[in-house]
Design a protein around this motif. Structure first.
Motif, PDB file in Angstrom:
ATOM      1  N   HIS A 166      11.855 -13.030  53.709  1.00 38.51           N
ATOM      2  CA  HIS A 166      10.823 -12.083  54.123  1.00 38.51           C
ATOM      3  C   HIS A 166      11.033 -11.764  55.608  1.00 38.51           C
ATOM      4  CE1 HIS A 166       6.818 -10.574  55.212  1.00 38.51           C
ATOM      5  NE2 HIS A 166       6.766 -10.179  53.952  1.00 38.51           N
ATOM      6  N   LEU A 171       7.700 -10.506  48.404  1.00 41.13           N
ATOM      7  CA  LEU A 171       7.464  -9.384  49.310  1.00 41.13           C
ATOM      8  C   LEU A 171       6.213  -9.584  50.168  1.00 41.13           C
ATOM      9  CD1 LEU A 171       8.362  -6.417  46.927  1.00 41.13           C
ATOM     10  CD2 LEU A 171       9.759  -7.388  48.756  1.00 41.13           C
ATOM     11  N   SER A 172       5.307 -10.434  49.699  1.00 42.37           N
ATOM     12  CA  SER A 172       4.129 -10.740  50.519  1.00 42.37           C
ATOM     13  C   SER A 172       4.394 -11.878  51.493  1.00 42.37           C
ATOM     14  CB  SER A 172       2.957 -11.120  49.611  1.00 42.37           C
ATOM     15  OG  SER A 172       3.181 -12.379  48.999  1.00 42.37           O
ATOM     16  N   HIS A 186      15.075  -3.270  48.085  1.00 36.80           N
ATOM     17  CA  HIS A 186      14.143  -3.906  49.026  1.00 36.80           C
ATOM     18  C   HIS A 186      14.812  -4.190  50.367  1.00 36.80           C
ATOM     19  CE1 HIS A 186      11.210  -4.298  45.841  1.00 36.80           C
ATOM     20  NE2 HIS A 186      12.105  -4.878  45.079  1.00 36.80           N
ATOM     21  N   ARG A 196      12.047  -4.222  53.357  1.00 39.79           N
ATOM     22  CA  ARG A 196      11.034  -5.157  52.865  1.00 39.79           C
ATOM     23  C   ARG A 196      11.561  -6.577  52.754  1.00 39.79           C
ATOM     24  NH1 ARG A 196      10.575  -0.387  50.203  1.00 39.79           N
ATOM     25  NH2 ARG A 196      11.933  -1.061  48.506  1.00 39.79           N
TER      26      ARG A 196
END
Length: 324
Positions: free
Chosen positions: A134, A196-197, A213, A218
């Motif tokens: 991330h 993704l969070s 992504h 992301r």
């Protein structure tokens, strides 16, 4: 004695005739449609590559090659169906690293042996996974990730226990001397909301899945798991060249026939796919799935499968990974 002699001559003649019939069948192969078993569901990478292989074999051999999805038990159901089929070249398997190299060490109750019960035909393609994090995770390289994992608890996601995505993480932990918590999901897609969070900040996933992504910012790509770069992410180094020498993980796919399939049939299938896989259009279609064609001999593919089985058996035992 004369009667015995006549019976011996008749027996020899019958055996010779039977041998000629077998040779004639092998020379004429194929004379009817071929079934290509895929042990995973429609839309999976295995299924997509199988349909490409089926079309190419149809074009090369002049007989329809029909894909049949037989899903379940981590690929073991379809693989067993193929293993039990007649060894006549009319039932084939599009196998994967998991079904033909990893699963023997994961499952104690397999009713077939992926090595003994199959004849390798050709290594179709390999796919690299990508180590992604991330963007909020304060690392931009493999050494920085290793250093962070030694200072604080980290977790990594996978699409399920036992696949090459999971084993990519286990090999990383083993060679780096870190202990990241494995968080398995029911398929890679199910992991992405948490990835993704940032809830689970690390993942090893196939390049085709995570590429959008990465391109959209992301996710941050740190390295590829294969021992070579990918044309889809030029400039991104392999993990082996980024602080972990000896690291190499590829998701691979190959064509197998039931053990005992005549050599001339195996040779014809291999030659047909060597021609097809050398075509630029085929290579471009593979690249769209993040795959690179291999197209080796049956003997080289068998040696590769054996080396993969031994490699993953050692890691699975060391990590204590099991599946029911």
């Amino acid at each position: 004695m004369q009667a015995l002699s006549r019976r011996g001559v008749l027996g020899a003649a019958t055996l010779l005739s039977s041998s000629r019939d077998v040779l004639a069948q092998e020379d004429a192969y194929p004379t009817r449609p071929i079934r290509l078993i895929v042990p995973f569901g429609p839309g999976s990478t295995t299924d997509i590559l199988a349909r490409l292989v089926a079309q190419k074999l149809t074009d090369e051999l002049g007989q329809p090659v029909v894909v049949e999805n037989r899903v379940g038990a981590g690929g073991n159901i379809g693989t067993e169906v193929a293993a039990r089929a007649a060894a006549d070249g009319y039932t084939l398997l599009l196998g994967a690293a998991s079904t033909n190299a990893v699963n023997p060490s994961l499952y104690s109750n397999l009713r077939f042996d992926p090595i003994r019960d199959f004849t390798p035909v050709i290594h179709v393609a390999s796919v690299t996974n990508v180590l992604v994090v991330h963007p909020d995770l304060p690392v931009r390289s493999v050494p920085e990730l290793i250093a962070l994992a030694k200072r604080q608890d980290l977790s990594y996601a996978s699409g399920g226990a036992g696949g090459t995505i999971h084993l990519s993480g286990e090999l990383f932990k083993n060679l780096a001397g870190v202990d990241m918590v494995h968080v398995p999901y029911n398929g890679s897609a199910a992991a992405y909301p948490d990835l993704l969070s940032g809830r689970v900040p690390v993942m090893f996933d196939s390049i085709a899945t995570c590429l959008p992504h990465i391109q959209g910012g992301r996710l941050r790509a740190l390295a590829v798991t294969a021992p070579y770069p990918s044309p889809l992410l030029p400039g991104l180094k392999p993990i082996a060249e980024s602080g972990l020498p000896g690291y190499a993980v590829e998701g691979w796919y190959g064509l197998f026939a039931p053990s005992g399939t005549p050599g001339p049939i195996v040779a014809r299938l291999n030659a047909a796919l060597v021609r097809a896989l050398s075509e630029p259009a085929t290579q471009q279609a593979l690249l769209q799935q993040g795959a690179q064609q291999k197209a080796d001999t049956p003997e080289a593919f068998r040696a590769f499968v054996l080396s993969e089985r031994d490699k993953w058996a050692a890691l699975i035992k060391a990590a204590g990974i099991t599946q029911n």
